[in-house]
Design a protein around this motif. Sequence first.
Motif, PDB file in Angstrom:
ATOM      1  N   LEU A   1     106.633 -14.405   7.015  1.00  0.00           N
ATOM      2  CA  LEU A   1     107.907 -14.942   7.479  1.00  0.00           C
ATOM      3  C   LEU A   1     107.806 -16.332   8.101  1.00  0.00           C
ATOM      4  N   PHE A   2     106.729 -16.615   8.809  1.00  0.00           N
ATOM      5  CA  PHE A   2     106.698 -17.818   9.631  1.00  0.00           C
ATOM      6  C   PHE A   2     105.614 -18.831   9.270  1.00  0.00           C
ATOM      7  N   VAL A   3     104.648 -18.466   8.429  1.00  0.00           N
ATOM      8  CA  VAL A   3     103.566 -19.396   8.094  1.00  0.00           C
ATOM      9  C   VAL A   3     103.728 -19.823   6.640  1.00  0.00           C
ATOM     10  N   LYS A   4     103.985 -21.086   6.429  1.00  0.00           N
ATOM     11  CA  LYS A   4     104.196 -21.590   5.077  1.00  0.00           C
ATOM     12  C   LYS A   4     102.854 -21.756   4.369  1.00  0.00           C
ATOM     13  N   GLY A   5     102.768 -21.268   3.138  1.00  0.00           N
ATOM     14  CA  GLY A   5     101.570 -21.513   2.337  1.00  0.00           C
ATOM     15  C   GLY A   5     100.630 -20.341   2.190  1.00  0.00           C
ATOM     16  N   THR A   6     100.883 -19.220   2.887  1.00  0.00           N
ATOM     17  CA  THR A   6      99.993 -18.071   2.694  1.00  0.00           C
ATOM     18  C   THR A   6     100.244 -17.464   1.315  1.00  0.00           C
ATOM     19  N   ASN A   7      99.216 -16.885   0.724  1.00  0.00           N
ATOM     20  CA  ASN A   7      99.339 -16.343  -0.628  1.00  0.00           C
ATOM     21  C   ASN A   7      98.588 -15.015  -0.741  1.00  0.00           C
ATOM     22  N   THR A   8      98.534 -14.485  -1.951  1.00  0.00           N
ATOM     23  CA  THR A   8      97.968 -13.151  -2.169  1.00  0.00           C
ATOM     24  C   THR A   8      96.487 -13.085  -1.822  1.00  0.00           C
ATOM     25  N   TYR A   9      95.730 -14.179  -2.074  1.00  0.00           N
ATOM     26  CA  TYR A   9      94.293 -14.164  -1.750  1.00  0.00           C
ATOM     27  C   TYR A   9      94.091 -13.986  -0.243  1.00  0.00           C
ATOM     28  N   GLY A  10      94.882 -14.710   0.539  1.00  0.00           N
ATOM     29  CA  GLY A  10      94.789 -14.570   1.991  1.00  0.00           C
ATOM     30  C   GLY A  10      95.208 -13.197   2.450  1.00  0.00           C
ATOM     31  N   SER A  11      96.228 -12.634   1.793  1.00  0.00           N
ATOM     32  CA  SER A  11      96.718 -11.316   2.170  1.00  0.00           C
ATOM     33  C   SER A  11      95.653 -10.242   1.918  1.00  0.00           C
ATOM     34  N   VAL A  12      94.972 -10.318   0.775  1.00  0.00           N
ATOM     35  CA  VAL A  12      93.906  -9.357   0.468  1.00  0.00           C
ATOM     36  C   VAL A  12      92.772  -9.476   1.481  1.00  0.00           C
TER      37      VAL A  12
ATOM     38  N   VAL B   1      91.584  -7.738  18.576  1.00  0.00           N
ATOM     39  CA  VAL B   1      90.687  -8.675  17.894  1.00  0.00           C
ATOM     40  C   VAL B   1      90.778  -8.474  16.375  1.00  0.00           C
ATOM     41  N   SER B   2      90.864  -7.226  15.932  1.00  0.00           N
ATOM     42  CA  SER B   2      91.019  -6.944  14.500  1.00  0.00           C
ATOM     43  C   SER B   2      92.317  -7.531  13.968  1.00  0.00           C
ATOM     44  N   MET B   3      93.396  -7.415  14.759  1.00  0.00           N
ATOM     45  CA  MET B   3      94.689  -7.966  14.351  1.00  0.00           C
ATOM     46  C   MET B   3      94.624  -9.485  14.242  1.00  0.00           C
ATOM     47  N   LEU B   4      94.010 -10.140  15.237  1.00  0.00           N
ATOM     48  CA  LEU B   4      93.895 -11.598  15.223  1.00  0.00           C
ATOM     49  C   LEU B   4      93.007 -12.075  14.075  1.00  0.00           C
ATOM     50  N   ALA B   5      91.925 -11.329  13.808  1.00  0.00           N
ATOM     51  CA  ALA B   5      91.037 -11.676  12.682  1.00  0.00           C
ATOM     52  C   ALA B   5      91.785 -11.549  11.364  1.00  0.00           C
ATOM     53  N   SER B   6      92.652 -10.536  11.261  1.00  0.00           N
ATOM     54  CA  SER B   6      93.451 -10.348  10.058  1.00  0.00           C
ATOM     55  C   SER B   6      94.410 -11.517   9.853  1.00  0.00           C
ATOM     56  N   PHE B   7      95.062 -11.936  10.931  1.00  0.00           N
ATOM     57  CA  PHE B   7      96.017 -13.044  10.838  1.00  0.00           C
ATOM     58  C   PHE B   7      95.320 -14.356  10.479  1.00  0.00           C
ATOM     59  N   LEU B   8      94.245 -14.675  11.204  1.00  0.00           N
ATOM     60  CA  LEU B   8      93.512 -15.928  10.942  1.00  0.00           C
ATOM     61  C   LEU B   8      92.866 -15.900   9.566  1.00  0.00           C
ATOM     62  N   GLY B   9      92.382 -14.720   9.137  1.00  0.00           N
ATOM     63  CA  GLY B   9      91.790 -14.609   7.804  1.00  0.00           C
ATOM     64  C   GLY B   9      92.814 -14.873   6.717  1.00  0.00           C
ATOM     65  N   ASN B  10      94.036 -14.407   6.923  1.00  0.00           N
ATOM     66  CA  ASN B  10      95.112 -14.655   5.959  1.00  0.00           C
ATOM     67  C   ASN B  10      95.380 -16.147   5.800  1.00  0.00           C
ATOM     68  N   VAL B  11      95.532 -16.819   6.928  1.00  0.00           N
ATOM     69  CA  VAL B  11      95.835 -18.263   6.902  1.00  0.00           C
ATOM     70  C   VAL B  11      94.669 -19.055   6.305  1.00  0.00           C
ATOM     71  N   ALA B  12      93.452 -18.764   6.773  1.00  0.00           N
ATOM     72  CA  ALA B  12      92.283 -19.540   6.340  1.00  0.00           C
ATOM     73  C   ALA B  12      92.015 -19.360   4.845  1.00  0.00           C
ATOM     74  N   VAL B  13      91.985 -18.116   4.373  1.00  0.00           N
ATOM     75  CA  VAL B  13      91.682 -17.870   2.960  1.00  0.00           C
ATOM     76  C   VAL B  13      92.806 -18.391   2.067  1.00  0.00           C
ATOM     77  N   SER B  14      94.059 -18.266   2.520  1.00  0.00           N
ATOM     78  CA  SER B  14      95.189 -18.768   1.729  1.00  0.00           C
ATOM     79  C   SER B  14      95.076 -20.271   1.509  1.00  0.00           C
ATOM     80  N   TYR B  15      94.821 -21.016   2.581  1.00  0.00           N
ATOM     81  CA  TYR B  15      94.731 -22.473   2.462  1.00  0.00           C
ATOM     82  C   TYR B  15      93.486 -22.908   1.695  1.00  0.00           C
ATOM     83  N   LEU B  16      92.401 -22.132   1.856  1.00  0.00           N
ATOM     84  CA  LEU B  16      91.189 -22.444   1.114  1.00  0.00           C
ATOM     85  C   LEU B  16      91.417 -22.251  -0.390  1.00  0.00           C
TER      86      LEU B  16
END
Length: 488
Positions: free
Chosen positions: A320-331, A386-401
Amino acid sequence: MRSRGYVTMLDPFQQIYGKRMGGLLFIPALMGEIFWSAAILSALGATLSVIVDINIKMSVVISALIAIFYTLVGGLYSVAYTDVVQLICIFIGLWISVPFALTNPAVSDITVTAVKQVYQSPWRGSIGKNDTWVWIDNFCLLMLGGIPWQVYFQRVLSASSATYAQVLSFLAAFGCLVMAVPSVLIGAIGASTDWNQTSYGAIAPKDRDQADMILPIVLQHLCPPFVSFFGLGAVSAAVMSSADSSILSASSMFARNIYQLAFRQSASDREIVWVMRITIFVFGGLATLMALVTGTVYGLWYLSSDLVYVIIFPQLISVLFVKGTNTYGSVAAYLFGMLLRIGGGEPYLRMPPFIYYPGWTTEQRIHHMTGEMEDVVVQKFPFKTVSMLASFLGNVAVSYLAKYLFESGKISHKYDFLDAVVSKDSGEIMDKTTLVTRGNNIGLSEMAPVKPRLSVTLAAAFKRRDTLAAETVEEEDESSPDSSHHDE
């Protein structure tokens, strides 16, 4: 979400991340609903066993069948109308019992027992220094893990407009606080009672490891019989109110997001209704079975929000709020959150940890089902958050990568096997028309209009303005010179 015309909570996930990812996210959502239904059915069984001398399992099965039956027949209408009646029953039933319990001769002044030991230790309690982070972790779990629930969104998304959806949410928050007052008072009364003067016996419920049963115990031993039955009606109404909503929300997500959008996009409305009816019966049966075999109400209560908090909440924020996330980041986020959470273990399910977080200790506890003394690893680290924050940051980082690697040509476009970056117009990533305007009963044109000022606010708040394209065009038309001249 109401302004965008979504029908279920999983719609934005399938719109941005695709059908398969929506199916994966349905799993923790379904588990949360079943855990929650099982917890409240189990609570009803425990209450009935204290107040009425009938078989616990029989009472749970009968209650579940009643809730399943009227949900099958009436759907959301039956759930909504019965909720109104049940809320009144809960409020009246619990408040009637409070004055009777407070004036019982065995009960001391609860304002005194909050800070001084009379019959038992002070009920206000305190948090040990070593437990601070665990309390913060569980506080965030229960607060934020209660947001991404279809039970809540089925009310919000069926509101006549976005304005009413917002008003509903704020009124509900206030209502929850008001409804909690009699329960808190009953807990304080239970901790301020000389149980030796009652028919319960000399040993306090807390010392018998029955603190989680304090509501039915107070109703049974400190109130007249007719008040006990009023209180029992309140608890039964609360269970029915939650069980039917939870079962309906799980079946609606399955019927729409799994069956219709993923497998049978040509399915008729009649077919979808029958799929919902079948899954209502299946999911209701699963929740009832779990309520019968489990031995902990609080354990199921925590577990119901657990995976929702760790996996779905960070993904909902991202979509909803982070532009640019995609399926790779979600997985990646899904795997990060699941691995870190399961790695911490779960004593209620007898799952030993394979990740030992800082500050872990071993305690001896009596298992709630077997009654055996066993060594349990207790994690003092806030690993759920910590698991929740890792999930969120992992989504953003992998999506942009992934976006950078594919768009820069460092990885060939043919390897974009999820069609998440290069093939933006792929059928896998469903657009708004697929999700919203399919079917005669969910078209945006048939919904009550959203106020223009609210539309502007939402367009500014949400980063994904492409999904609000229609509203943006209308706003531009209104602000154009021609329209201004026409108004004049």
